[in-house]
Design an enzyme around this catalytic site. Structure first.
Site, PDB file in Angstrom:
ATOM      1  CB  ALA A 134      -0.714  -0.189   1.019  1.00 47.66           C
ATOM      2  CB  ALA A 136      -1.612   6.468   2.247  1.00 44.95           C
ATOM      3  CB  ALA A 139       2.971   6.249   5.621  1.00 49.65           C
ATOM      4  CG  ASP A 290      -8.633   6.426   7.794  1.00 50.62           C
ATOM      5  OD1 ASP A 290      -9.730   6.771   6.698  1.00 50.62           O
ATOM      6  OD2 ASP A 290      -7.741   6.792   6.997  1.00 50.62           O
TER       7      ASP A 290
END
Length: 516
Positions: A134, A136, A139, A290
């Site tokens: 991942a 983003a 980070a 979140d």
């Protein structure tokens, strides 16, 4: 002056990007005669916008923010909580803003890990995957295996991200100050405070030790609940720019078909999620803020596993009681109670009409009172409450913005899993128990007793203060600063606290009589 010149120059580039996406409407908050507004109109004439002409305003703004970079993506996600400011439709569009960027070089990630942990990476991890799973705005995450054989996920901050955000945050703050200075009518929306709140949230996200601490606290809160899990933190391999935690295995919660194929019951998952979210908000006052689908996974046993704890919300006990009373008032159709709670909490200025505010509450609650429970949205109810803030000059409550966003996302997940189920209906027994334990007569007595006990604990110090006061009277009098007088005469909204204060004052009065 230099700051203004620097930010205006930066703003011109931002205006051009917004104009290309036909998304200049946020600049309406600035004065019509400003340099920014005039330049914006010129840029609009020069820009080609055919690729976005069929999109809604919120969708156009989302595309523009993605083009502006990490800080603006994060700010757009934060703005999604402000339906009172931007409207429900735009808030919904911005809530879909994806925080995904191209990954940075793995060699850079490895170098950051070694610098932060002051140890060669091979001494910490026997395997460190080259391809991140991942990436983003702040980070990216790599899977790894520790030298003692544990499978982990390693989160590493982007190089230079702190400086990049610092520049943009200064711009956001300058814009907020400009708005407050040029548009007094918008003071109640607290743009400067909103930006500072955003800065605090981002600051927390850029110190991964704080994220680790948040995960640890959430894990402790659910230590006795196997249905909701938080991965274990590897503190030895965690620092300011590196976070190592146990790897989570499971199916993303938004992949409904895959979940059904794996034998999971969507309704049971909604029930598990609703119970976990309710407990975070009302029981603990500390919640994951979140909860988008990428941060929730369903394990083989049906338990839900959460990741990414950079954005967390807190609600103190008093605010939770107010929210509980409001919720109960709406569900019972008791709009007088809803109105009284808002005034008692200080959310509505004292000079406003309670009856007119009660009427406004009824206009929101009455249309839903007879709807099936699966059609009632608590998140939308909260958003509609925010929508009447203008008429009653209500100030923004920053501590409730993350809550509204969390409820919106949670309800969206619930309806995606099972459209016939209302997650708050599934939580109704929990709501009833919580209200009984926190809003009933026994709870009030318990809270009052607690305040009195705290007051008694402070009594020796207050007695010493009274003795000193008496000595000062004897030596020629005591003068109080006007601010001190106001502080003594202006009470709070806490009923239990008021009782304790009056008891203490009564004791002090008796002591002063004896001493004098």
């Amino acid at each position: 002056m230099l700051r203004a010149v620097r930010n205006i120059a930066r703003l011109l580039g931002i205006v051009r990007t917004l104009a290309r996406h036909d998304a200049l409407f946020p600049l309406e908050f600035l004065t019509d005669g400003s340099v920014v507004a005039a330049t914006a109109k010129l840029v609009v004439r020069l820009s080609t916008r055919k690729h976005v002409e069929n999109l809604r305003p919120g969708q156009r703004l989302s595309l523009a923010l993605q083009g502006l970079g990490p800080s603006f993506i994060k700010f757009g996600q934060s703005l999604a909580t402000r339906s009172d400011l931007i409207g429900d439709e735009m808030a919904a569009d911005l809530s879909q803003l994806q925080d995904r960027l191209a990954p940075f070089a793995t060699a850079e990630a490895r170098r950051t890990v070694e610098d932060e942990l002051s140890t060669p990476i091979a001494e910490m991890y026997s395997q460190f995957d080259d391809q991140p799973v991942a990436a983003a705005s702040i980070a990216q995450v790599h899977f790894a295996v520790t030298t003692d054989g544990r499978e982990v996920a390693v989160k590493v901050l982007r190089p230079g991200i702190e400086d990049a955000f610092a520049r943009d945050l200064d711009l956001f703050l300058w814009l907020a100050e400009t708005i407050e200075n040029s548009q007094p009518s918008l003071h109640r929306l607290k743009p400067v405070e909103v930006v500072r709140t955003f800065a605090r949230v981002v600051g927390t996200e850029m110190d991964l030790r704080l994220e680790a601490a948040a995960a640890s606290e959430l894990a402790e809160n659910f230590a006795d609940d196997d249905s909701f899990n938080v991965p274990e933190i590897d503190w030895r391999r965690t620092a300011k720019r590196v976070l190592t935690l146990a790897r989570v295995e499971g199916i993303p919660i938004d992949q409904r078909d895959d979940l059904i194929k794996a034998g999971h019951d969507p309704r049971a998952l909604v029930e598990t999620a609703s119970r976990a979210i309710f407990n975070q908000i009302f029981r603990d006052g500390f919640f994951h803020a979140d909860l988008h689908p990428g941060n929730l996974f369903v394990a083989a046993d049906g338990s839900i596993h959460a990741v990414d704890f950079g954005i967390m919300g807190r609600l103190d006990a008093t605010t939770r009681r107010y929210l509980g009373e409001m919720l109960l008032g709406f569900l019972d159709g008791d709009y007088r109670r809803v109105s009284d709670v808002h005034f008692r909490a200080g959310y509505v200025p004292a000079g406003q009409s309670r009856d007119e505010f009660m009427q406004a509450c009824r206009s929101i609650g009455a249309p839903i009172i007879d709807l099936p429970l699966n059609e009632i949205s608590i998140a939308r109810l909260l958003a509609q409450m925010f929508s009447i803030t203008v008429a009653f000059q209500m100030e923004t409550q920053p501590q409730l913005l993350l809550l509204q966003k969390t409820m919106m996302v949670a309800e969206g997940l619930g309806r995606m899993l099972d459209a016939e189920v209302n997650m708050w209906d599934l939580s109704r027994p929990l709501i009833a128990d919580w209200i009984e334990g926190n809003l009933g007569a026994e709870a009030l007595l318990r809270e009052t007793a607690k305040e009195v006990a705290m007051g008694i604990e402070r009594l020796p110090h207050l007695i010493k203060g009274a003795e000193r006061t008496a000595e000062m009277f004897a030596e020629g009098g005591l003068r109080l600063h006007p601010d001190s007088v106001r502080g003594l005469t202006q009470g709070g909204n806490n009923r239990g606290g008021g009782v304790a204060v009056w008891l203490i004052l009564a004791v002090l009065a008796a002591i002063l009589v004896v001493l004098l």
